[in-house]
Design an enzyme around this catalytic site. Sequence first.
Site, PDB file in Angstrom:
ATOM      1  N   ASP A 352       0.822  -1.208   0.000  1.00 52.24           N
ATOM      2  CA  ASP A 352       0.000   0.000   0.000  1.00 52.24           C
ATOM      3  C   ASP A 352       0.867   1.275   0.000  1.00 52.24           C
ATOM      4  O   ASP A 352       2.001   1.269   0.484  1.00 52.24           O
ATOM      5  CB  ASP A 352      -0.847  -0.041   1.278  1.00 52.24           C
ATOM      6  CG  ASP A 352      -2.069   0.834   1.202  1.00 52.24           C
ATOM      7  OD1 ASP A 352      -2.171   1.641   0.272  1.00 52.24           O
ATOM      8  OD2 ASP A 352      -2.938   0.706   2.096  1.00 52.24           O
ATOM      9  N   ASP A 469      -6.228  -7.047  -2.099  1.00 46.71           N
ATOM     10  CA  ASP A 469      -6.680  -6.894  -0.717  1.00 46.71           C
ATOM     11  C   ASP A 469      -8.155  -6.527  -0.660  1.00 46.71           C
ATOM     12  O   ASP A 469      -8.741  -6.076  -1.663  1.00 46.71           O
ATOM     13  CB  ASP A 469      -5.830  -5.792  -0.046  1.00 46.71           C
ATOM     14  CG  ASP A 469      -5.645  -6.029   1.440  1.00 46.71           C
ATOM     15  OD1 ASP A 469      -6.436  -6.781   2.025  1.00 46.71           O
ATOM     16  OD2 ASP A 469      -4.701  -5.443   2.011  1.00 46.71           O
ATOM     17  N   ASP A 539      -2.604 -10.587   9.426  1.00 43.18           N
ATOM     18  CA  ASP A 539      -1.774  -9.390   9.599  1.00 43.18           C
ATOM     19  C   ASP A 539      -0.887  -9.531  10.824  1.00 43.18           C
ATOM     20  O   ASP A 539       0.032  -8.736  11.018  1.00 43.18           O
ATOM     21  CB  ASP A 539      -2.664  -8.146   9.767  1.00 43.18           C
ATOM     22  CG  ASP A 539      -3.053  -7.555   8.417  1.00 43.18           C
ATOM     23  OD1 ASP A 539      -2.538  -8.031   7.392  1.00 43.18           O
ATOM     24  OD2 ASP A 539      -3.876  -6.629   8.400  1.00 43.18           O
TER      25      ASP A 539
HETATM   26  C1  GLA Z   1      -4.278  -4.944   4.992  1.00 39.60           C
HETATM   27  C2  GLA Z   1      -3.377  -6.098   4.656  1.00 39.60           C
HETATM   28  C3  GLA Z   1      -1.941  -5.771   4.987  1.00 39.60           C
HETATM   29  C4  GLA Z   1      -1.527  -4.525   4.230  1.00 39.60           C
HETATM   30  C5  GLA Z   1      -2.484  -3.385   4.524  1.00 39.60           C
HETATM   31  C6  GLA Z   1      -2.190  -2.214   3.625  1.00 39.60           C
HETATM   32  O1  GLA Z   1      -4.357  -4.749   6.354  1.00 39.60           O
HETATM   33  O2  GLA Z   1      -3.794  -7.263   5.318  1.00 39.60           O
HETATM   34  O3  GLA Z   1      -1.090  -6.824   4.697  1.00 39.60           O
HETATM   35  O4  GLA Z   1      -1.484  -4.816   2.858  1.00 39.60           O
HETATM   36  O5  GLA Z   1      -3.829  -3.774   4.320  1.00 39.60           O
HETATM   37  O6  GLA Z   1      -3.032  -1.159   3.868  1.00 39.60           O
END
Ligand code: GLA
Length: 733
Positions: A352, A469, A539
Amino acid sequence: MKLKFIILIMSLLAGTNQLSGAKQHHIVLSTENTSIGITANEGGRSYIQYYGTKIQQEDIYRLFALKSNYTSPSYPTFGLNIGHGVMEALSLQMPDGNMSTDLYVTAVDQNSDKNGNYLEITMLDSVYPIEVKQYFKTCNNTDVITTWTQISNKGKKSIIMNKFASAAIPLQRGDNYVCHYHGRWASENYIYETPMPNGELVLDEKEGLRTAWYNNPSFMITQDGKPQEEYGNVFGGTLLWGGNYKIQMVAENNKLTVVAGINSDNSAYSLEPGETFITPEFAMTFSNQGKGGISRAFHKWGRTYGLQHGNQERDILLNSWEGVYFNVNQEKMEQMMKDISDLGGELFVMDDGWFGEKYPRNNGTSSLGDWGINKNKLPLGIKGLTDAAKKYGIKFGIWIEPEMANTISELYDKHPDWVLQCKNRKISTGRGGTQVVLDLCNPKVQDYVFSITDNLLKNNPEIAYIKWDCNAAMMDYGSTYLSADKQMEVDIRYHMGLRNVLKRIREKYPDVIIQCCSSGGGRISYGFLPWFDEFWTSDNTDAYQRLYMQWSASQFYPAIAMASHVSASPNHQTRRETPIKFRFDVAMTGRLGMEMQPQDMTEKEYEFSKRAIASYKSVRKIIQLGDLYRLISPYEHKNISALMFADEQKSHLVIFAYNVDYMHSQQVPFVKLTGVDENKNYRIKDLTPMDAAKPCFLNGKVISGRLLKHTGLQLKDILNKPFTSVALELTAE
Ligand code: GLA
C-alpha cells in the site's frame, strides 16, 4: 425375475417409493478411498444411503439388508410432511403463495470427463414448474467429491427462493465432535473442537466480504469420539462460496445431517421465468486416518483443483508493508529490492501507499479507487520499479484493493452512485473513516474493477505478482443498480460480480501470481482461492502466534498457499521478541517470505537469513508440494509443537519443532514421525543452525524409519529455552 424381486425388496428396505416400470438407480460413486451411495429411482425420490470409506456396488444392497443405510433425502425440501424429518436444503415460495416443494426423480445420468465422474439427478416438482438438477462429482486423483444443484424456473412467474443450499449430507450419528475454525483480525482461525450436541450447530458468516474471518467455511466431524490426528473416521467439508454462507449440522436420534450453502438470511433470491440458479459447490471427503487424512486429501485437491498453479513452486519474496508502511518511494523500494536479491529472494512486492495523484495515499483515509501512480513518491513510474527489479535479478509485484474506494478519491467524486449504499440513508464508512465498498452488482463497476488489474498488467507486463486486498465489511446492504425487488440479492450478486471479474482476469492473465488478502486472513476460503494462488494468513506476523494460526489454516489449506513472512522483532502486532531463527523456522512451514526492513537486521541476522533462504530453497518442493503430517499440536500445550512434510516416496522429509511453552524441568515429549517409511534409513541435516559451524547434535546422524516412527526424536537439549526451534531435513540413504 429373481433379481427383480430382490431389487424390489431392497428398494422397499431402502425406504424408496417408486412407480412400477420406472427405472431404478442404486449408484455407488467412488474415489480411490471413499464412496457415496445414492438411490434415485425414476418416479420416486432421491436419497443418499451412504457416505464414507470406499464400498463396492453390491455393498449398497448389503447396507439395505443390514438396515445400516442412512436413507436421507439427497435434497430435502420444505413444506410437506413427506417423511424427510431433516433440515430442508430447498425452500421455495411459488407464485400463488404455496410454500411447499415436492421433487420427483425424472432422469439419472452418469458421465465422466478428464476431471472425474459425474452423477446428474434430474428432479421435477409434481405440480409447479420447478426443475432441480443435483450433481455429485469425483475429482480425479483425489478423495474429494463435490456436490451442487441447479434450480430452474420453467414457469412464467417469479419464484422466491427462501433457501437454496448446495448440499444435505447425512452422516453416522455417534460420538461426533465438530472441528471448526474461528477468529478475528490478527487472530484468525483458532481451532475449536466441540462435541456435537443433539439439536443444531451452525457455522455461518454474515460479514459479506471477509467471509472466512469469524468462521471459516471448512469443518470436520468425527464419528468415533475426540478428534485424533492420524486415526478415526472423519468427515471434512468446505463450501466454495465467497459470500455469506451457512452450514447447519443437525443431530437427532440416529441422524446427523450437514446442510451447507449460501446464507439466505436476509438474502432470499427471486428466480425469474426461464432463469437457472447454480448453487456453489460443496467439497467433501472422508478419511479413516483422522484429521491428518482429511487435511492431506484437501491439500492434494486444493493444489490440483482448488487454487491456481498448485503444482508450481513459489518464489521467496519481500513485502514492503511492515518495512515502510505507507512511506513508499523509489529509493526505499530499490534498497529493499537490492536487499531481498542479496538475501537470495526472488520477488519484491510493493504494498500500500504507491498511488493517488490528486489525493496521495499517505494513510488509510484516502485514494482507494485512484490507481494512478503517485509521481511525487515514484517519479519513474511502475517502469522505474520493474526496471530496478530487473537490475537486481528479481521479479516485481504490487498491492491493490480494487473492490474499494474512499470518499476522498477522484473515483468517488465522479461516481458516488458506484458504492454500496442504502436508499435514503447516510453512507457507512470503514477504515480511515472514509472507506466504502464498490457495488459489484453493477456491470459497469465490474468493468471498472477489471480495468484496474487489466491496465496494470497490460501496461506493465513485467508485473509477476498481485496482492489483492479487501479491507472492509459489506457495511451498507443496498445497491443503486438493483431494482427494489432485487435489493435482497445484494450479497449474492456482489459475489457473482466479483467472480465474473476474477474469471475475466484469469482468462486474460493466466500466469500472474495473485495473493488473496483480506485484512489478513479474512478470505482464507476455497470460495475465493480458485482464482488465486495463495492467501495472506494474518496481519499478525508474530511467529509464536502464527504457530497456532498456521496449524489451523493447515487443516484444509496447503502450505504452498499459506503466505508466511519473517517480520521484525519486537513484533509490530504483539511486541513479542523472538530470535530470527525461530521466526524463520515458523515461516518456512508455508510459502516463505519476509516483511520487514532488511536494513534493520544485525549483521548476524542478515547472514543467518541468507543461509535460511538457501536452505528453504533446497527443500521448498517437499514443503510446498509434499504431504503434511502434524506431529505435536501447539493446542495440546505439551511445551513443544512439531510437524513434518514428506515427498510421495517418503524418501525426503522436512521436520520442524518448536518450544512453545517453557517451564523449568518440563517434560518434553518424544516427537514420533508418523509419516516416515519404516523400512528406510534417514540421514539428518540441520537446515537452520544459528551458527553455521555449530549444527545441532542430530546433524549427520543416520536413524531408521522404525525408530523415528515408534521411538521418535527427543529434542529436550535443543528446545531448551523459550522460542527455540529446529528445522531438519531427512534424506533416505
Ligand atoms: C491490509 C493487509 C496488509 C496490508 C495493509 C495495507 O491490512 O492485510 O497486509 O497490505 O492492508 O493497507
